[in-house]
Design a protein around this motif. Structure first.
Motif, short mmCIF file in Angstrom:
data_model
loop_
_atom_site.label_atom_id
_atom_site.label_comp_id
_atom_site.label_asym_id
_atom_site.label_seq_id
_atom_site.Cartn_x
_atom_site.Cartn_y
_atom_site.Cartn_z
N ALA A 213 53.22 62.66 62.31
CA ALA A 213 53.31 61.19 62.40
C ALA A 213 54.75 60.73 62.20
O ALA A 213 55.25 59.86 62.92
N PHE A 214 55.43 61.32 61.22
CA PHE A 214 56.81 60.92 60.96
C PHE A 214 57.73 61.36 62.10
O PHE A 214 58.63 60.63 62.49
N LEU A 215 57.49 62.53 62.65
CA LEU A 215 58.33 63.00 63.76
C LEU A 215 58.14 62.13 65.00
O LEU A 215 59.08 61.90 65.75
N ASP B 233 66.46 57.03 55.42
CA ASP B 233 64.99 57.07 55.49
C ASP B 233 64.51 58.48 55.81
O ASP B 233 63.49 58.94 55.30
N VAL B 234 65.27 59.15 56.66
CA VAL B 234 64.89 60.49 57.10
C VAL B 234 65.13 61.50 55.98
O VAL B 234 64.26 62.33 55.69
N THR B 235 66.30 61.44 55.36
CA THR B 235 66.62 62.44 54.33
C THR B 235 65.78 62.26 53.06
O THR B 235 65.56 63.22 52.34
N ARG B 236 65.31 61.05 52.82
CA ARG B 236 64.51 60.80 51.61
C ARG B 236 63.01 60.98 51.83
O ARG B 236 62.23 60.90 50.89
N ASP C 123 65.12 71.25 57.48
CA ASP C 123 66.27 71.50 58.37
C ASP C 123 66.21 70.59 59.59
O ASP C 123 67.24 70.04 60.02
N LEU C 124 65.04 70.41 60.15
CA LEU C 124 64.88 69.55 61.31
C LEU C 124 65.21 68.10 60.96
O LEU C 124 65.91 67.40 61.71
N LEU C 125 64.75 67.64 59.80
CA LEU C 125 65.04 66.27 59.37
C LEU C 125 66.53 66.07 59.12
O LEU C 125 67.07 64.98 59.38
N ASP C 126 67.21 67.10 58.65
CA ASP C 126 68.67 67.00 58.48
C ASP C 126 69.35 66.77 59.83
O ASP C 126 70.29 65.98 59.93
N ARG C 127 68.86 67.43 60.87
CA ARG C 127 69.42 67.25 62.21
C ARG C 127 69.13 65.84 62.75
O ARG C 127 69.99 65.22 63.39
N VAL C 128 67.93 65.33 62.48
CA VAL C 128 67.58 63.96 62.90
C VAL C 128 68.49 62.96 62.19
O VAL C 128 69.05 62.05 62.82
N ALA C 129 68.67 63.13 60.89
CA ALA C 129 69.52 62.22 60.12
C ALA C 129 70.96 62.27 60.63
O ALA C 129 71.62 61.23 60.75
#
Length: 127
Positions: free
Chosen positions: A30-32, A54-57, A77-83
């Motif tokens: 859902a978040f992705l 918002d992404v990193t937290r 790791d994926l969220l780090d790339r999004v951020a």
């Protein structure tokens, strides 16, 4: 950190695990989906619904002892790339806004100069 485009994020397949630290699949998915939509907006120079913070937290529910879930390290790791991508897009957007404001000031100054020239030409014709 290398960013990721909306299309790349939409195509990502995250490794599932039955042991170790895991996140709930439905919550991550859902978040992705929200992150893909936000990246699409950023790529079109529109205001995004998600900020890099918002992404990193973002936190996801952990999976119970016997359940299967997404590998937590892979998701993080994926969220780090999004951020990183949202941050990069945000900086580009700020630079664009600064350039647009400078262009508007330059245009106003040039219009003022043109009006002065027209006045001076009109006075010379009359005089």
């Amino acid at each position: 950190m290398t960013g990721i485009t909306a299309a790349e994020l939409a195509d990502v397949r995250i490794r599932r695990r039955r042991s170790g630290q895991r996140y709930a699949v439905d919550a991550v998915d859902a978040f992705l989906d929200e992150a893909v939509a936000s990246l699409k907006k950023a790529e079109s120079s529109l205001t995004t619904t998600l900020a890099p913070d918002d992404v990193t937290r973002k936190q996801f529910p952990a999976v119970g002892l016997l359940g299967s879930g997404y590998d937590a390290d892979a998701v993080d790791d994926l969220l780090d790339r999004v951020a990183a991508q949202l941050n990069r897009r945000g900086q580009n957007g700020q630079q664009t806004q600064v350039r647009a404001a400078q262009d508007a000031r330059d245009e106003a100054r040039l219009r003022g100069m043109l009006e002065d020239i027209k006045k001076n030409l009109g006075q010379r014709r009359d005089g």
